[in-house]
Design an enzyme around this catalytic site. Structure first.
Site, PDB file in Angstrom:
ATOM      1  N   LYS A 200       0.856  -1.185   0.000  1.00  0.00           N
ATOM      2  CA  LYS A 200       0.000   0.000   0.000  1.00  0.00           C
ATOM      3  C   LYS A 200       0.895   1.238   0.000  1.00  0.00           C
ATOM      4  O   LYS A 200       1.740   1.409   0.874  1.00  0.00           O
ATOM      5  CB  LYS A 200      -0.901  -0.002   1.233  1.00  0.00           C
ATOM      6  CG  LYS A 200      -1.719   1.278   1.348  1.00  0.00           C
ATOM      7  CD  LYS A 200      -2.771   1.174   2.411  1.00  0.00           C
ATOM      8  CE  LYS A 200      -3.499   2.493   2.567  1.00  0.00           C
ATOM      9  NZ  LYS A 200      -4.567   2.403   3.563  1.00  0.00           N
ATOM     10  N   ARG A 210     -10.666   9.926   2.219  1.00  0.00           N
ATOM     11  CA  ARG A 210     -10.467  10.536   3.536  1.00  0.00           C
ATOM     12  C   ARG A 210     -11.589  11.513   3.854  1.00  0.00           C
ATOM     13  O   ARG A 210     -11.950  11.684   5.017  1.00  0.00           O
ATOM     14  CB  ARG A 210      -9.088  11.189   3.613  1.00  0.00           C
ATOM     15  CG  ARG A 210      -7.974  10.127   3.599  1.00  0.00           C
ATOM     16  CD  ARG A 210      -6.588  10.720   3.669  1.00  0.00           C
ATOM     17  NE  ARG A 210      -5.580   9.680   3.460  1.00  0.00           N
ATOM     18  CZ  ARG A 210      -4.300   9.920   3.217  1.00  0.00           C
ATOM     19  NH1 ARG A 210      -3.852  11.172   3.184  1.00  0.00           N
ATOM     20  NH2 ARG A 210      -3.453   8.922   3.035  1.00  0.00           N
ATOM     21  N   LYS A 223       1.280  10.147   5.375  1.00  0.00           N
ATOM     22  CA  LYS A 223       1.452   8.804   5.925  1.00  0.00           C
ATOM     23  C   LYS A 223       2.719   8.135   5.385  1.00  0.00           C
ATOM     24  O   LYS A 223       2.837   6.911   5.370  1.00  0.00           O
ATOM     25  CB  LYS A 223       0.211   7.953   5.602  1.00  0.00           C
ATOM     26  CG  LYS A 223      -1.094   8.512   6.203  1.00  0.00           C
ATOM     27  CD  LYS A 223      -2.277   7.559   6.042  1.00  0.00           C
ATOM     28  CE  LYS A 223      -3.554   8.140   6.668  1.00  0.00           C
ATOM     29  NZ  LYS A 223      -4.710   7.217   6.567  1.00  0.00           N
ATOM     30  N   LYS A 254      -2.276  -1.463  -3.786  1.00  0.00           N
ATOM     31  CA  LYS A 254      -3.125  -0.280  -3.722  1.00  0.00           C
ATOM     32  C   LYS A 254      -2.274   0.983  -3.800  1.00  0.00           C
ATOM     33  O   LYS A 254      -1.265   1.045  -3.117  1.00  0.00           O
ATOM     34  CB  LYS A 254      -3.879  -0.319  -2.395  1.00  0.00           C
ATOM     35  CG  LYS A 254      -4.752   0.873  -2.115  1.00  0.00           C
ATOM     36  CD  LYS A 254      -5.314   0.761  -0.740  1.00  0.00           C
ATOM     37  CE  LYS A 254      -6.091   2.021  -0.442  1.00  0.00           C
ATOM     38  NZ  LYS A 254      -6.484   2.118   0.919  1.00  0.00           N
TER      39      LYS A 254
HETATM   40  C1  PBG Z   1      -7.098   3.696   5.576  1.00  0.00           C
HETATM   41  C2  PBG Z   1      -7.561   3.392   4.209  1.00  0.00           C
HETATM   42  C3  PBG Z   1      -7.418   4.280   3.144  1.00  0.00           C
HETATM   43  C4  PBG Z   1      -8.029   3.711   2.058  1.00  0.00           C
HETATM   44  C5  PBG Z   1      -8.530   2.456   2.450  1.00  0.00           C
HETATM   45  N1  PBG Z   1      -8.219   2.272   3.800  1.00  0.00           N
HETATM   46  C6  PBG Z   1      -6.838   5.642   3.104  1.00  0.00           C
HETATM   47  C7  PBG Z   1      -5.517   5.926   3.659  1.00  0.00           C
HETATM   48  O1  PBG Z   1      -4.653   5.056   3.788  1.00  0.00           O
HETATM   49  O2  PBG Z   1      -5.310   7.085   3.996  1.00  0.00           O
HETATM   50  C8  PBG Z   1      -8.116   4.378   0.710  1.00  0.00           C
HETATM   51  C9  PBG Z   1      -9.181   3.960  -0.191  1.00  0.00           C
HETATM   52  C10 PBG Z   1      -9.498   4.900  -1.261  1.00  0.00           C
HETATM   53  O3  PBG Z   1      -8.864   5.961  -1.476  1.00  0.00           O
HETATM   54  O4  PBG Z   1     -10.465   4.584  -1.990  1.00  0.00           O
HETATM   55  N2  PBG Z   1      -6.774   2.720   6.417  1.00  0.00           N
END
Ligand code: PBG
Length: 330
Positions: A200, A210, A223, A254
């Site tokens: 990720k 968000r 992050k 992702k």
């Molecule tokens: C957070 C999480 C995120 C997404 C899924 N779980 C956002 C992040 O890591 O800030 C993103 C999904 C999306 O943008 O569709 N645990």
């Protein structure tokens, strides 16, 4: 391989008619390739449209089952749930994540009640519950890995007890898959699967998400201290190898489209069930392109989805799942 050359060989013979193209297609998209992410809000009888994601809403629990039933009827095998935790319940210790009656757990039970034939996947991470919007516990600006992992294991147990079929750690803490697997085994949740958000990235494509879960305005920094650097893909293979060794049943890459090379490498190297998450910013980009007249929306979304299959993905999490399934069902 010795192939004929032109004019004995004419590649266009294989493209000359719809039936020929269908017969020679190397990859196919099916509704069973799709996982549909859904946002949940507190309250009764409400639909809250998400401004940054046109066409996507948060649904209250009483209206969620209707959406999920639609998905099941169209052949979508699984939904992914994301709660927008009420403001007052967001704290530095994220303790609402462990409340067996939190918004997410109530939603899981409602879906399992109403549409038992569909799979329910839940996100294991603290960002919908923390006051600062980070995925873990934070001390002086730094995410505390080991302390967070202990909470994540408890969170996964709470979700499994509520009926989650797949828990999906999305937090990128080190060692969390092993901790979650062990906690599930000890608690007797032998059949609960883990889909690890293994690779990720710290991506600019998460913005609308968000907003949808209400963490955007809280998050003061990025992050990058725990999510991956978009410049790296050897590192993605190491991350995936670790999660497999720790007991992940399936792995995920992702975001999606900007990382097709990573999906291809992961599938090729490990041969594991490999999922792609076409994230919120990717959805927004397709919608914006279509709205600007830059392309046909349905064609754009189907082309991006078949690209994931071509790269080797087993399936795709996408906010377009319902629309795609409708198109595929004709
Ligand atoms: C957070 C999480 C995120 C997404 C899924 N779980 C956002 C992040 O890591 O800030 C993103 C999904 C999306 O943008 O569709 N645990």
């Amino acid at each position: 391989m010795t192939e004929a050359t032109f004019p004995s060989l004419r590649m266009q013979r294989g493209r000359a008619s719809p039936w020929m193209r269908a017969m020679l297609a190397e990859h196919r998209l099916h509704p069973s390739d799709l996982i549909w992410p859904l946002f949940i809000c507190d309250g009764d009888d409400c639909e809250e449209p998400i401004a940054a994601l046109s066409g996507v809403s948060r649904w209250s629990i009483d209206r969620l089952a209707g959406r999920v039933r639609l998905a099941a009827e169209l052949g979508i095998p699984c939904v992914a749930l994301f709660p927008n935790t009420p403001e007052a319940l967001r704290t530095d210790d994220a303790k609402e994540a462990l409340n067996p009656d939190n918004l997410l757990c109530r939603a899981i039970r409602a879906i399992k009640d109403a549409v038992p034939e569909i799979g329910v996947l839940t996100d294991v991470a603290l960002d919908p519950y923390t006051a600062h919007g980070h995925d873990g516990l934070v001390d002086e600006g730094r995410v505390l890995n080991d302390e967070t992992v202990a909470v994540l294991a408890q969170q996964a147990l709470v979700q499994a007890a509520a009926g989650a079929d797949i828990v999906a750690p999305s937090d990128m803490m080190d060692g969390r898959v092993a901790a979650i697997r062990q906690a599930l085994e000890v608690a007797g949740h032998h059949d609960v699967a883990i889909m690890a958000y293994a690779a990720k990235y710290a991506s600019a494509f998460y913005g609308p998400f968000r907003d949808a879960v209400g963490s955007a305005s809280r998050l003061k920094d990025d992050k990058r201290g725990y999510q991956m650097d978009p410049a790296n893909s050897d590192e993605a293979l190491r991350e995936v190898a670790l999660d497999i060794a720790e007991g992940a049943d399936m792995v995920m890459v992702k975001p999606g489209l900007p990382y097709l090379d990573v999906i291809a490498r992961v599938k090729e190297r490990f041969g594991m069930p490999t999922f792609a998450y076409q994230v919120s910013g990717e959805y927004a980009m397709i919608e914006a392109a279509a709205a600007a007249g830059a392309g046909d929306r349905d064609a754009l979304l189907l082309e991006t989805l078949i690209a994931f299959k071509r790269a080797g993905a087993t399936g795709v999490l996408t906010y377009h799942a319902l629309d795609a399934a409708k198109l595929l069902n004709g």
